[in-house]
Design an enzyme around this catalytic site. Structure first.
Site, PDB file in Angstrom:
ATOM      1  N   CYS A  32     -27.742  -3.311   6.700  1.00  0.00           N
ATOM      2  CA  CYS A  32     -27.343  -4.646   6.244  1.00  0.00           C
ATOM      3  C   CYS A  32     -28.535  -5.606   6.302  1.00  0.00           C
ATOM      4  CB  CYS A  32     -26.202  -5.174   7.102  1.00  0.00           C
ATOM      5  SG  CYS A  32     -25.735  -6.887   6.720  1.00  0.00           S
TER       6      CYS A  32
ATOM      7  N   ASP B  61     -13.432 -10.608  -4.939  1.00  0.00           N
ATOM      8  CA  ASP B  61     -12.714 -11.728  -4.331  1.00  0.00           C
ATOM      9  C   ASP B  61     -13.605 -12.341  -3.253  1.00  0.00           C
ATOM     10  OD1 ASP B  61     -12.674  -9.826  -2.330  1.00  0.00           O
ATOM     11  OD2 ASP B  61     -10.661 -10.384  -1.654  1.00  0.00           O
TER      12      ASP B  61
ATOM     13  N   ARG C 198       0.824  -1.211   0.000  1.00  0.00           N
ATOM     14  CA  ARG C 198       0.000   0.000   0.000  1.00  0.00           C
ATOM     15  C   ARG C 198       0.855   1.257   0.000  1.00  0.00           C
ATOM     16  NH1 ARG C 198      -4.617  -2.195   4.148  1.00  0.00           N
ATOM     17  NH2 ARG C 198      -5.764  -3.392   2.591  1.00  0.00           N
TER      18      ARG C 198
ATOM     19  N   GLU D 100      -0.534  -9.160  -5.661  1.00  0.00           N
ATOM     20  CA  GLU D 100      -1.823  -9.760  -6.010  1.00  0.00           C
ATOM     21  C   GLU D 100      -1.698 -11.248  -6.345  1.00  0.00           C
ATOM     22  OE1 GLU D 100      -4.595  -8.607  -5.423  1.00  0.00           O
ATOM     23  OE2 GLU D 100      -4.111  -6.510  -5.065  1.00  0.00           O
TER      24      GLU D 100
ATOM     25  N   TYR E 124     -10.246 -11.106 -11.379  1.00  0.00           N
ATOM     26  CA  TYR E 124      -9.961 -10.415 -10.121  1.00  0.00           C
ATOM     27  C   TYR E 124      -8.639  -9.648 -10.191  1.00  0.00           C
ATOM     28  CZ  TYR E 124      -7.878  -9.307  -5.777  1.00  0.00           C
ATOM     29  OH  TYR E 124      -7.216  -8.600  -4.817  1.00  0.00           O
TER      30      TYR E 124
END
Length: 346
Positions: free
Chosen positions: A204, A134, A21, A33, A116
């Site tokens: 939710c 994912d 990051r 990845e 992905y």
DNA sequence: AACTCGGGGTG
DNA sequence: CACCCAGAGTT
């Protein structure tokens, strides 16, 4: 506040500090990845650091030998990832003059890069609006929207990709994608998520319908086949042994192991004695053998349980391809084999 | 559409 | 023991 704003606010507070990051170098993002496919961050982290340190650029990776790359990958599993990584590095250097693909469509052409990973690299490194889906995203979306379509059905894959694409933040796709994945990993966990501290308690669907522990829905479970492995650990008077590369299809392609004989069941010493050793290059000369482990070592893979015995066979001489036991650790090997090498006193 | 491909971690 | 993990490739 809408879904995206809440999500990104949560991310800005709760996100982990992770090495990938800190960069937008597409090569480093790509490495992270591939390493993180079907692999938890905690397990992949040391491998990411090692690959960046050993192969700082895509040119370094392309020039390396496949064996060296597999050795660095050793223990991480799914070794086709490492082989595809190498093939793609050579493709980028030789066919693309070292210029890393900079969009979803071209990233998809790399071996080992599917929907992905192409979306992840395109968004994170190049800020392209490409939604990632994912395991985390499946879980978050299926719960938040109360979707019970099986996530591993053809219909479910299409449905969740379309939903993710409709939600992704067009102004900050990189941050949004990482935020929803981080939310799934840290807050909307598979088991026992603490919904009492969830920012989406009031919206939710799974929480409102008390279906959090029922979603997402996934079809069928993997059936496991049992195999019985007998490894022949030869040792000659020069402290040499036989070590072979697995070249057939199946598990552990291009990794090394001792000569292997599979059997229908776990063998006793007497049953083992009756076997033919022709394939293992054993001569007719007399030999002496012992069993390293009385009880089978059970090595569990996703689809196979390997009940393994290591047979120690002392011989006078071995074919010229035999290698010194001291050099065994230089070769890439499955954990089952490398654990034995680490523990056995040659 | 189903199967294969690792190894580690969790409840 | 069953399930999950920043999935992809093959059959």
């Amino acid at each position: 506040m809408d879904f995206n704003t809440k999500l990104i606010n949560w991310y800005s507070v709760k996100k982990r500090k992770l090495p990938w990051r800190k960069t937008r170098n597409p090569y480093h993002i790509w490495l992270s990845e591939i390493i993180l496919q079907q692999t938890q961050v905690k397990q992949g982290l040391p491998y990411y650091d090692a690959f960046v340190a050993n192969y700082p650029t895509v040119f370094d990776l392309a020039e390396a030998s496949e064996s060296d790359i597999l050795k660095l990958w050793q223990g991480l599993g799914y070794y086709s990832r490492a082989r595809n990584l190498h093939a793609s590095a050579k493709y980028i250097v030789n066919e693309l003059k070292g210029e890393f693909p900079d969009n979803y469509k071209d990233l998809l052409k790399l071996k080992g890069v599917g929907d992905y990973t192409a979306s992840a690299i395109a968004s994170i490194a190049f800020n392209e609006v490409a939604a990632v889906v994912d395991g985390n995203v499946y879980r978050v979306l299926s719960r938040y929207f109360g979707i019970d379509t099986p996530i591993n059905s053809t219909e479910g894959i299409k449905e969740f990709k379309a939903l993710a694409s409709s939600l992704i933040d067009h102004n900050q796709p990189a941050t949004y994608n990482q935020a929803i994945m981080e939310f799934g990993a840290l807050q909307c966990k598979p088991k026992n998520p603490d919904c009492s501290i969830c920012p989406f308690q009031d919206s939710c669907v799974a929480i409102q319908k008390q279906k959090v522990d029922l979603l997402p829905i996934k079809l069928k479970k993997t059936k496991v086949t049992v195999k019985y492995f007998n490894y022949l650990v030869f040792i000659d008077q020069h402290k040499k042994t036989l070590f072979e590369k697995r070249t057939k299809k199946g598990i552990w392609q291009q990794l090394y192991q001792f000569p292997l004989i599979e059997s229908e069941k776990s063998l006793t010493a007497n049953e083992f004695h009756l076997l033919n050793f022709d394939a293992a290059a054993l001569t007719t000369e007399s030999f002496d053998y012992s069993l390293y482990n009385e009880t089978d070592i059970v090595h569990k893979l996703s689809h196979q349980h390997l009940y393994t015995k290591f047979w120690i066979i002392e011989v006078k001489s071995l074919p010229k391809e035999a290698i010194l036991v001291n050099s065994l650790s230089k070769y890439p090997a499955p954990v089952l084999i490398s654990d034995f090498i680490d523990n056995f006193s040659f």
